[in-house]
Design an enzyme around this catalytic site. Sequence first.
Site, PDB file in Angstrom:
ATOM      1  N   HIS A  47       9.378  -0.168   9.132  1.00 44.97           N
ATOM      2  CA  HIS A  47       8.505  -0.959   9.370  1.00 44.97           C
ATOM      3  C   HIS A  47       8.735  -1.648   7.933  1.00 44.97           C
ATOM      4  O   HIS A  47       9.293  -3.088   8.127  1.00 44.97           O
ATOM      5  CB  HIS A  47       7.162  -0.580   9.295  1.00 44.97           C
ATOM      6  CG  HIS A  47       6.989   0.115  10.243  1.00 44.97           C
ATOM      7  ND1 HIS A  47       6.766  -0.396  11.572  1.00 44.97           N
ATOM      8  CD2 HIS A  47       6.603   1.619  10.415  1.00 44.97           C
ATOM      9  CE1 HIS A  47       6.556   0.935  12.423  1.00 44.97           C
ATOM     10  NE2 HIS A  47       6.396   2.126  12.322  1.00 44.97           N
ATOM     11  N   ASP A  74       1.062  -1.504   0.014  1.00 46.79           N
ATOM     12  CA  ASP A  74       0.045   0.122   0.230  1.00 46.79           C
ATOM     13  C   ASP A  74       0.801   1.232   0.124  1.00 46.79           C
ATOM     14  O   ASP A  74       0.880   2.030   1.371  1.00 46.79           O
ATOM     15  CB  ASP A  74      -1.278   0.078   1.053  1.00 46.79           C
ATOM     16  CG  ASP A  74      -0.801  -0.244   2.434  1.00 46.79           C
ATOM     17  OD1 ASP A  74       0.703  -0.500   2.647  1.00 46.79           O
ATOM     18  OD2 ASP A  74      -0.887   0.367   3.743  1.00 46.79           O
TER      19      ASP A  74
END
Length: 321
Positions: free
Chosen positions: A243, A11
Amino acid sequence: MAKTKLIIDTDPGIDDAMAILMAFHSPEVEIIGLTTIFGNVPTSLATHNALHLLEVIGREDVPVAQGCTMSLKNVPKVRIADFVHGKDGLGNTNPSPPKRKALDLSAKEFLLKMINTFPGEVTVVALGPLTNIAMAIRADPMFAKNVKQIVVLGGAFFVNGNVNPASEANILGDPEAADIVFTSGADILVVGINITHQVVMTDDHLKQLGQSESAFAKYVYEISHFYFDYHHEAYDMKGVYLHDPTALAAAVDPLLFTFAEGVVRVQVDGISKGMTIFNNTGKRWGEVTEWCNKPSVKVAVTVDANQITDMLMERLLTDVK
């Protein structure tokens, strides 16, 4: 040694962009496709950004398949993290529209096609909510057996979440999908924010990227200011959490982590919606519950954080494709 075939479900997202650039600079893996999902941006914009990133890398041959626009329960209001990544997902740098389009196949269809074409060879790295992968598992019970591995970025194990005290963003994005994936029986590595909050790109690292002659380093430098500004304000830190690159590193070199094995379930409603609950006690429970006879997954519990940051920097600082 044969390269691991990777599909990145993504995403993008600034740290997704870092992870994708890192993947294409990793000789250990072969990227055979990108699939897109909502999260940092709506799914249509995630597809736009995935196609754009492949143009930046010079790999327009790699297919992109657009995924679900809503969670399995069709929640009408999807949480979008534009306050972290900018309205365009790439730090408000407003990249030009990509020259090509996504495949006619949906992400679910593409995942099924690739996993069935290369059974036991394809690792899926899931960097957003797990809706696409849960859809593939629902559509074909053999998906969990035929996928080589699923590396999940998600969950908050032994720490608070990053959306609220209970929940991490990717899991909260579709908790029902996450529970389906975690209990599917696939070989799953989970990298939660208990790990990714240890892996940091500092302000000095960003400066180094900006001073580099590498086109990829300069690109990351340009898109990352918004992300750094968010971390400065939200966490009062001189850097950003890596992340997505950390989850990608688990697919490239899992020896940089240690894992504990056990059952993971996801709370799907209430004040703790999105919480990942990890049972690795080895205890035999006295009554039959929803925890019984569920397959285990591997959850990251330690990480060589400096090695991952060094890996990312080294691979961004070279223009070798």
